[in-house]
Design a protein around this motif. Structure first.
Motif, PDB file in Angstrom:
ATOM      1  N   CYS A  28      -3.237  -0.713 -10.326  1.00  0.00           N
ATOM      2  CA  CYS A  28      -3.946  -1.009 -11.578  1.00  0.00           C
ATOM      3  C   CYS A  28      -4.918  -2.163 -11.356  1.00  0.00           C
ATOM      4  O   CYS A  28      -4.531  -3.214 -10.822  1.00  0.00           O
ATOM      5  CB  CYS A  28      -2.934  -1.360 -12.668  1.00  0.00           C
ATOM      6  SG  CYS A  28      -3.674  -1.956 -14.202  1.00  0.00           S
ATOM      7  N   PRO A  29      -6.187  -2.032 -11.749  1.00  0.00           N
ATOM      8  CA  PRO A  29      -7.161  -3.120 -11.561  1.00  0.00           C
ATOM      9  C   PRO A  29      -6.736  -4.420 -12.227  1.00  0.00           C
ATOM     10  O   PRO A  29      -6.980  -5.504 -11.692  1.00  0.00           O
ATOM     11  CB  PRO A  29      -8.440  -2.558 -12.169  1.00  0.00           C
ATOM     12  CG  PRO A  29      -8.284  -1.073 -12.093  1.00  0.00           C
ATOM     13  CD  PRO A  29      -6.829  -0.813 -12.288  1.00  0.00           C
ATOM     14  N   ALA A 134     -12.766  -7.088  -4.572  1.00  0.00           N
ATOM     15  CA  ALA A 134     -14.015  -6.346  -4.776  1.00  0.00           C
ATOM     16  C   ALA A 134     -14.077  -5.085  -3.930  1.00  0.00           C
ATOM     17  O   ALA A 134     -14.675  -4.078  -4.342  1.00  0.00           O
ATOM     18  CB  ALA A 134     -15.210  -7.245  -4.458  1.00  0.00           C
ATOM     19  N   ALA A 135     -13.456  -5.111  -2.749  1.00  0.00           N
ATOM     20  CA  ALA A 135     -13.531  -3.971  -1.837  1.00  0.00           C
ATOM     21  C   ALA A 135     -12.519  -2.886  -2.167  1.00  0.00           C
ATOM     22  O   ALA A 135     -12.618  -1.781  -1.625  1.00  0.00           O
ATOM     23  CB  ALA A 135     -13.311  -4.433  -0.399  1.00  0.00           C
ATOM     24  N   THR A 136     -11.560  -3.159  -3.022  1.00  0.00           N
ATOM     25  CA  THR A 136     -10.550  -2.154  -3.391  1.00  0.00           C
ATOM     26  C   THR A 136     -10.619  -1.768  -4.858  1.00  0.00           C
ATOM     27  O   THR A 136      -9.815  -0.952  -5.307  1.00  0.00           O
ATOM     28  CB  THR A 136      -9.136  -2.679  -3.089  1.00  0.00           C
ATOM     29  OG1 THR A 136      -8.906  -3.894  -3.814  1.00  0.00           O
ATOM     30  CG2 THR A 136      -8.954  -2.935  -1.606  1.00  0.00           C
ATOM     31  N   THR A 137     -11.578  -2.316  -5.602  1.00  0.00           N
ATOM     32  CA  THR A 137     -11.688  -2.041  -7.041  1.00  0.00           C
ATOM     33  C   THR A 137     -13.135  -1.763  -7.401  1.00  0.00           C
ATOM     34  O   THR A 137     -14.000  -2.620  -7.166  1.00  0.00           O
ATOM     35  CB  THR A 137     -11.183  -3.240  -7.862  1.00  0.00           C
ATOM     36  OG1 THR A 137      -9.921  -3.671  -7.367  1.00  0.00           O
ATOM     37  CG2 THR A 137     -11.045  -2.857  -9.328  1.00  0.00           C
ATOM     38  N   PRO A 138     -13.460  -0.593  -7.947  1.00  0.00           N
ATOM     39  CA  PRO A 138     -14.837  -0.335  -8.389  1.00  0.00           C
ATOM     40  C   PRO A 138     -15.266  -1.353  -9.439  1.00  0.00           C
ATOM     41  O   PRO A 138     -14.448  -1.869 -10.204  1.00  0.00           O
ATOM     42  CB  PRO A 138     -14.762   1.085  -8.967  1.00  0.00           C
ATOM     43  CG  PRO A 138     -13.552   1.700  -8.323  1.00  0.00           C
ATOM     44  CD  PRO A 138     -12.584   0.578  -8.115  1.00  0.00           C
ATOM     45  N   ASP A 140     -16.864  -1.039 -12.206  1.00  0.00           N
ATOM     46  CA  ASP A 140     -16.594  -0.650 -13.594  1.00  0.00           C
ATOM     47  C   ASP A 140     -15.150  -0.965 -13.969  1.00  0.00           C
ATOM     48  O   ASP A 140     -14.872  -1.493 -15.050  1.00  0.00           O
ATOM     49  CB  ASP A 140     -16.867   0.842 -13.793  1.00  0.00           C
ATOM     50  CG  ASP A 140     -18.343   1.164 -13.701  1.00  0.00           C
ATOM     51  OD1 ASP A 140     -19.157   0.319 -14.094  1.00  0.00           O
ATOM     52  OD2 ASP A 140     -18.680   2.267 -13.230  1.00  0.00           O
ATOM     53  N   ALA A 141     -14.217  -0.627 -13.067  1.00  0.00           N
ATOM     54  CA  ALA A 141     -12.804  -0.898 -13.336  1.00  0.00           C
ATOM     55  C   ALA A 141     -12.532  -2.397 -13.377  1.00  0.00           C
ATOM     56  O   ALA A 141     -11.732  -2.875 -14.187  1.00  0.00           O
ATOM     57  CB  ALA A 141     -11.936  -0.224 -12.273  1.00  0.00           C
ATOM     58  N   LEU A 142     -13.207  -3.149 -12.516  1.00  0.00           N
ATOM     59  CA  LEU A 142     -13.006  -4.590 -12.498  1.00  0.00           C
ATOM     60  C   LEU A 142     -13.512  -5.231 -13.787  1.00  0.00           C
ATOM     61  O   LEU A 142     -12.855  -6.120 -14.360  1.00  0.00           O
ATOM     62  CB  LEU A 142     -13.722  -5.192 -11.289  1.00  0.00           C
ATOM     63  CG  LEU A 142     -13.557  -6.691 -11.070  1.00  0.00           C
ATOM     64  CD1 LEU A 142     -12.088  -7.058 -10.908  1.00  0.00           C
ATOM     65  CD2 LEU A 142     -14.341  -7.138  -9.840  1.00  0.00           C
ATOM     66  N   CYS A 143     -14.666  -4.780 -14.275  1.00  0.00           N
ATOM     67  CA  CYS A 143     -15.199  -5.321 -15.526  1.00  0.00           C
ATOM     68  C   CYS A 143     -14.313  -4.940 -16.704  1.00  0.00           C
ATOM     69  O   CYS A 143     -14.112  -5.744 -17.630  1.00  0.00           O
ATOM     70  CB  CYS A 143     -16.623  -4.812 -15.745  1.00  0.00           C
ATOM     71  SG  CYS A 143     -17.840  -5.549 -14.632  1.00  0.00           S
ATOM     72  N   LYS A 232      -7.367   2.898 -14.862  1.00  0.00           N
ATOM     73  CA  LYS A 232      -6.011   3.361 -14.603  1.00  0.00           C
ATOM     74  C   LYS A 232      -5.018   2.486 -15.369  1.00  0.00           C
ATOM     75  O   LYS A 232      -5.038   1.269 -15.241  1.00  0.00           O
ATOM     76  CB  LYS A 232      -5.734   3.303 -13.103  1.00  0.00           C
ATOM     77  CG  LYS A 232      -4.355   3.773 -12.705  1.00  0.00           C
ATOM     78  CD  LYS A 232      -4.185   3.645 -11.210  1.00  0.00           C
ATOM     79  CE  LYS A 232      -2.814   4.128 -10.774  1.00  0.00           C
ATOM     80  NZ  LYS A 232      -1.735   3.288 -11.324  1.00  0.00           N
ATOM     81  N   PRO A 233      -4.140   3.082 -16.177  1.00  0.00           N
ATOM     82  CA  PRO A 233      -3.174   2.262 -16.910  1.00  0.00           C
ATOM     83  C   PRO A 233      -2.139   1.656 -15.972  1.00  0.00           C
ATOM     84  O   PRO A 233      -1.881   2.169 -14.881  1.00  0.00           O
ATOM     85  CB  PRO A 233      -2.531   3.272 -17.873  1.00  0.00           C
ATOM     86  CG  PRO A 233      -2.691   4.590 -17.192  1.00  0.00           C
ATOM     87  CD  PRO A 233      -3.997   4.528 -16.456  1.00  0.00           C
ATOM     88  N   CYS A 234      -1.572   0.549 -16.397  1.00  0.00           N
ATOM     89  CA  CYS A 234      -0.549  -0.119 -15.600  1.00  0.00           C
ATOM     90  C   CYS A 234       0.784   0.604 -15.769  1.00  0.00           C
ATOM     91  O   CYS A 234       1.287   0.748 -16.890  1.00  0.00           O
ATOM     92  CB  CYS A 234      -0.416  -1.586 -16.027  1.00  0.00           C
ATOM     93  SG  CYS A 234      -1.861  -2.582 -15.630  1.00  0.00           S
ATOM     94  N   VAL A 235       1.340   1.052 -14.676  1.00  0.00           N
ATOM     95  CA  VAL A 235       2.647   1.719 -14.667  1.00  0.00           C
ATOM     96  C   VAL A 235       3.676   0.733 -14.131  1.00  0.00           C
ATOM     97  O   VAL A 235       3.327  -0.343 -13.631  1.00  0.00           O
ATOM     98  CB  VAL A 235       2.581   2.997 -13.798  1.00  0.00           C
ATOM     99  CG1 VAL A 235       1.618   3.997 -14.417  1.00  0.00           C
ATOM    100  CG2 VAL A 235       2.156   2.676 -12.371  1.00  0.00           C
ATOM    101  N   PRO A 236       4.970   1.060 -14.224  1.00  0.00           N
ATOM    102  CA  PRO A 236       6.000   0.102 -13.766  1.00  0.00           C
ATOM    103  C   PRO A 236       5.822  -0.379 -12.325  1.00  0.00           C
ATOM    104  O   PRO A 236       6.065  -1.551 -12.038  1.00  0.00           O
ATOM    105  CB  PRO A 236       7.305   0.899 -13.935  1.00  0.00           C
ATOM    106  CG  PRO A 236       7.017   1.806 -15.091  1.00  0.00           C
ATOM    107  CD  PRO A 236       5.581   2.192 -14.946  1.00  0.00           C
ATOM    108  N   LYS A 237       5.375   0.489 -11.428  1.00  0.00           N
ATOM    109  CA  LYS A 237       5.212   0.039 -10.046  1.00  0.00           C
ATOM    110  C   LYS A 237       4.092  -0.986  -9.917  1.00  0.00           C
ATOM    111  O   LYS A 237       4.170  -1.902  -9.088  1.00  0.00           O
ATOM    112  CB  LYS A 237       4.956   1.226  -9.116  1.00  0.00           C
ATOM    113  CG  LYS A 237       3.609   1.881  -9.284  1.00  0.00           C
ATOM    114  CD  LYS A 237       3.372   2.910  -8.191  1.00  0.00           C
ATOM    115  CE  LYS A 237       1.962   3.497  -8.290  1.00  0.00           C
ATOM    116  NZ  LYS A 237       1.689   4.474  -7.196  1.00  0.00           N
TER     117      LYS A 237
END
Length: 267
Positions: A28-29, A134-138, A140-143, A232-237
């Motif tokens: 999850c971002p 930055a290298a593992t999160t697009p 748009d998702a980071l913003c 992506k929503p945050c899941v338990p993992k």
């Protein structure tokens, strides 16, 4: 043109790295953002002479490089302009703090030397953690993750548009550089007498392109807030990952793991 083209390729490489598939990319971002911020704050909070306590914090970026599949060389290649500035922060410390602090064989390390190395390690760790985010999160998702922690919409929109359209400015500069080269064959670079007009034309062309982009945004429903894509929503993992990382960071900040391990072998 070669330098501008290389900069554009590096910018596109960051987008390509963020779109890879790996266990780190799939997190999850928001959790990755929280872990990165906690890591940076923890690293910065170490005392200036706590070099041995700081070293175990390097396990976090090392593990992320392995799990994400991102080469370490890509990190240091993209940070090559910033790293020298970070490493130069504590260069004067040995001249101000000359009190002996540690002796290794025939070499005496002063407090200034230890604090200089500690500052360098802190800077490298913080830059590496930010690069991995930055290298593992697009972008748009980071913003979108920044908006979820209540960062002002104006700041997030400025960050996103700056990242997206810095390439547009570079393309305009590349077109103008090609045009200048065609009018001045055999000349290396842009003559100093043309710098003023070149920058003025670049500013005017950028303003015209900005007006066109803004009009296109209005036609697509922009009303002062950028419609971020769903993340992506945050899941338990993901929550477990964030909690474990934060707990480990706090433990490493509280206890000197390197000294504890050394005490088991050296009495």
């Amino acid at each position: 043109m070669d330098q501008i083209g290389a900069s554009l390729r590096e910018l596109h490489e960051m987008d390509e790295l963020a779109l890879r598939r790996s266990p780190v990319h799939g997190l999850c971002p928001l959790c990755k953002l929280i872990v990165t911020v906690t890591f940076i704050v923890t690293v910065v909070s170490f005392p200036k002479n706590a070099l041995t306590a700081l070293v175990p914090m390097a396990l976090y970026p090392v593990l992320l490089f392995q799990l994400s599949g991102i080469p370490v060389s890509a990190c240091f290649r993209k940070l090559r302009l910033v790293l020298p500035l970070v490493l130069a922060v504590g260069l004067l410390n040995p001249f101000f703090d000359r009190a002996p602090l540690l002796r290794v064989g025939e070499v005496t390390l002063t407090g200034g030397m230890i604090s200089m190395i500690t500052l360098m390690v802190k800077g490298v760790l913080c830059l590496t953690a930010a690069f991995l985010l930055a290298a593992t999160t697009p972008i748009d998702a980071l913003c979108a993750a920044l908006r979820r922690i209540r960062v002002p919409e104006t700041m997030v929109t400025l960050l996103l548009l700056t990242y997206r359209y810095v390439g547009v400015l570079a393309e305009e500069a590349a077109v103008m550089t090609d045009a200048y080269s065609l009018r001045a064959p055999g000349q290396k670079g842009i003559h100093i007498s043309a710098w003023g007009s070149f920058l003025g034309q670049l500013l005017l062309r950028s303003m015209d392109r900005a007006e066109e982009l803004y009009a296109a945004m209005l036609l697509r429903g922009y009303h002062g807030a950028y419609p971020h894509a769903g993340t992506k929503p945050c899941v338990p993992k993901d929550a477990a990952y964030a909690l474990c990382c934060v707990a480990v960071f706090l433990l490493l900040r509280r206890y000197d793991l390197a000294r504890l391990l050394g005490s088991l072998f050296v009495r």
